[in-house]
Design a protein around this motif. Structure first.
Motif, PDB file in Angstrom:
ATOM      1  N   TYR A 129       0.817  -1.223   0.000  1.00  9.60           N
ATOM      2  CA  TYR A 129       0.000   0.000   0.000  1.00  9.60           C
ATOM      3  C   TYR A 129       0.849   1.271   0.000  1.00  9.60           C
ATOM      4  CZ  TYR A 129      -2.812  -3.759   2.032  1.00  9.60           C
ATOM      5  OH  TYR A 129      -3.404  -4.972   2.298  1.00  9.60           O
ATOM      6  N   ASN A 130       2.070   1.191  -0.552  1.00  6.85           N
ATOM      7  CA  ASN A 130       2.990   2.337  -0.635  1.00  6.85           C
ATOM      8  C   ASN A 130       3.381   2.866   0.740  1.00  6.85           C
ATOM      9  OD1 ASN A 130       3.105   2.473  -3.493  1.00  6.85           O
ATOM     10  ND2 ASN A 130       1.119   3.511  -3.532  1.00  6.85           N
ATOM     11  N   GLY A 131       3.399   1.993   1.718  1.00  4.73           N
ATOM     12  CA  GLY A 131       3.828   2.410   3.054  1.00  4.73           C
ATOM     13  C   GLY A 131       5.330   2.641   3.122  1.00  4.73           C
ATOM     14  N   VAL A 132       5.733   3.624   3.930  1.00  6.25           N
ATOM     15  CA  VAL A 132       7.158   3.948   4.085  1.00  6.25           C
ATOM     16  C   VAL A 132       7.427   4.317   5.540  1.00  6.25           C
ATOM     17  CG1 VAL A 132       9.050   5.451   3.407  1.00  6.25           C
ATOM     18  CG2 VAL A 132       7.332   4.800   1.712  1.00  6.25           C
ATOM     19  N   ALA A 133       8.445   3.705   6.128  1.00  8.91           N
ATOM     20  CA  ALA A 133       8.871   4.038   7.489  1.00  8.91           C
ATOM     21  C   ALA A 133      10.252   3.435   7.712  1.00  8.91           C
ATOM     22  CB  ALA A 133       7.883   3.514   8.521  1.00  8.91           C
ATOM     23  N   PRO A 134      11.059   4.008   8.595  1.00 11.20           N
ATOM     24  CA  PRO A 134      12.390   3.449   8.874  1.00 11.20           C
ATOM     25  C   PRO A 134      12.274   2.017   9.401  1.00 11.20           C
ATOM     26  CG  PRO A 134      12.158   5.645   9.809  1.00 11.20           C
ATOM     27  CD  PRO A 134      10.806   5.236   9.359  1.00 11.20           C
ATOM     28  N   VAL A 135      13.163   1.165   8.970  1.00  7.03           N
ATOM     29  CA  VAL A 135      13.047  -0.255   9.267  1.00  7.03           C
ATOM     30  C   VAL A 135      13.168  -0.543  10.763  1.00  7.03           C
ATOM     31  CG1 VAL A 135      15.526  -0.700   8.889  1.00  7.03           C
ATOM     32  CG2 VAL A 135      13.844  -2.559   8.615  1.00  7.03           C
ATOM     33  N   LEU A 136      14.042   0.166  11.480  1.00  5.24           N
ATOM     34  CA  LEU A 136      14.192  -0.093  12.910  1.00  5.24           C
ATOM     35  C   LEU A 136      12.941   0.343  13.674  1.00  5.24           C
ATOM     36  CD1 LEU A 136      15.883  -1.130  15.204  1.00  5.24           C
ATOM     37  CD2 LEU A 136      17.049   1.087  15.322  1.00  5.24           C
ATOM     38  N   PHE A 137      12.336   1.422  13.244  1.00  2.00           N
ATOM     39  CA  PHE A 137      11.070   1.846  13.841  1.00  2.00           C
ATOM     40  C   PHE A 137      10.005   0.773  13.641  1.00  2.00           C
ATOM     41  CE2 PHE A 137       6.884   3.822  13.229  1.00  2.00           C
ATOM     42  CZ  PHE A 137       6.711   4.433  14.468  1.00  2.00           C
ATOM     43  N   LEU A 138       9.936   0.197  12.446  1.00  2.02           N
ATOM     44  CA  LEU A 138       8.966  -0.847  12.162  1.00  2.02           C
ATOM     45  C   LEU A 138       9.204  -2.080  13.042  1.00  2.02           C
ATOM     46  CD1 LEU A 138       8.845  -0.690   8.256  1.00  2.02           C
ATOM     47  CD2 LEU A 138       7.064   0.066   9.838  1.00  2.02           C
ATOM     48  N   LEU A 139      10.460  -2.464  13.211  1.00  2.00           N
ATOM     49  CA  LEU A 139      10.773  -3.638  14.020  1.00  2.00           C
ATOM     50  C   LEU A 139      10.397  -3.430  15.484  1.00  2.00           C
ATOM     51  CD1 LEU A 139      14.240  -4.596  12.482  1.00  2.00           C
ATOM     52  CD2 LEU A 139      12.070  -5.802  12.173  1.00  2.00           C
ATOM     53  N   ILE A 140      10.633  -2.215  15.986  1.00  2.00           N
ATOM     54  CA  ILE A 140      10.255  -1.925  17.377  1.00  2.00           C
ATOM     55  C   ILE A 140       8.738  -1.945  17.529  1.00  2.00           C
ATOM     56  CG2 ILE A 140      10.284  -0.163  19.185  1.00  2.00           C
ATOM     57  CD1 ILE A 140      13.033   0.701  18.102  1.00  2.00           C
TER      58      ILE A 140
END
Length: 292
Positions: A57-68
């Protein structure tokens, strides 16, 4: 009540108010908006390894933020509050750092109280304290690095801390490269003003930052499916490099927006700003009080 106790009472009261306001926002059980919903769907339907791939769905966020965020969802499943815990933690961590920065930059207790008030009563920051996006993390990252700069002489292993935190934050906040650039500019200017070389620690720190950023760029940004969409969006907004004819208009609009949200009567911080401005002006006329 003597002046020292009054100062401490006001400062502690402000921090308590900040916690209360953030707590109310956290418990408000508001609905999520589009970008939050997109990230939430990806966090729910993917495992940790799947978050390293471009999001649906064209989502974007820093990978470490997503993992947390994924970790908190796993700890507290089937709860919207799980998405808000990490942003709230970041906000609560930001407050004392910001207070410390103010206490080092300003001698007057009234300046410190005014600065804290403008942040604590800022509706946008309160809102971000429980938003399932990384914006409050960006604020914390800024505070971390500027606190390190202010405490440079008092910190042992200053460059080691810069190296480690910078390398981690590149994966946690998208604005980290910009912040690290300002850190370098400050350190370069300071070295020139004090007529001393930057030294090998500065060079090694920047080389490590460069390696971690290059890795992040080529793995998570280069050829990303949303790359053209993002470039087009910011180009149309007049903010893309190199400077185009509308760039300075965009800068002026953002500058105006910052003060509009801070000082207008429609914001919590608006009345606070005008009240404290009058109070601080009155106090300064009679004294140059410093924090005890």
């Amino acid at each position: 009540m003597n002046r020292y106790l009054t100062q401490r009472f006001v400062l502690y009261a402000l921090f308590i108010i900040a916690i209360v306001l953030a707590g109310i926002q956290f418990l408000s059980d508001r609905g999520v908006w589009l970008d939050e919903a997109v990230l939430t769907l990806n966090l729910i339907h993917r495992n940790a390894v799947g978050l390293f791939r471009p999001l649906d769905y064209n989502g974007v966020a820093p990978v470490l933020f997503l993992l947390i965020q994924k970790a908190f969802i796993s700890l507290v499943p089937k709860s919207d509050y799980a998405l808000k815990v990490f942003p709230l933690i970041c906000y609560l961590a930001f407050l004392p750092l910001f207070g410390r920065i103010l206490s080092r930059l300003f001698k007057s207790i009234y300046s410190i109280i005014l600065g804290l008030s403008l942040v604590i009563f800022n509706q946008t920051i309160i809102y971000y304290s429980s938003e399932a996006k990384q914006y409050i993390v960006d604020l914390l990252v800024i505070a971390i690095f500027y606190y390190l700069l202010i405490e440079e002489k008092a910190l042992k292993g200053f460059y080691y801390k810069l190296l480690v935190l910078g390398s981690i934050c590149i994966y946690l906040s998208n604005i980290t490269p910009i912040i690290l650039l300002t850190v370098d500019i400050y350190l370069f200017y300071k070295s020139r003003s004090e007529n001393r070389p930057l030294g090998r620690h500065f060079i090694i720190t920047n080389l490590c930052w460069g390696v971690f950023f290059a890795l992040y760029y080529f793995v998570f940004i280069y050829s990303h499916p949303t790359q053209h969409k993002m470039v087009g969006y910011w180009s149309n907004a007049g903010a893309f490099m190199p400077f185009d004819s509308s760039f300075w208009g965009w800068i002026a609009g953002r500058f105006h927006g910052i003060f509009y949200f801070l000082f207008t009567s429609g914001s919590l911080s608006g009345p606070v700003f005008w009240y404290y401005s009058a109070w601080v002006s009155y106090c300064w006329l009679g004294t140059e009080d410093t924090i005890s």
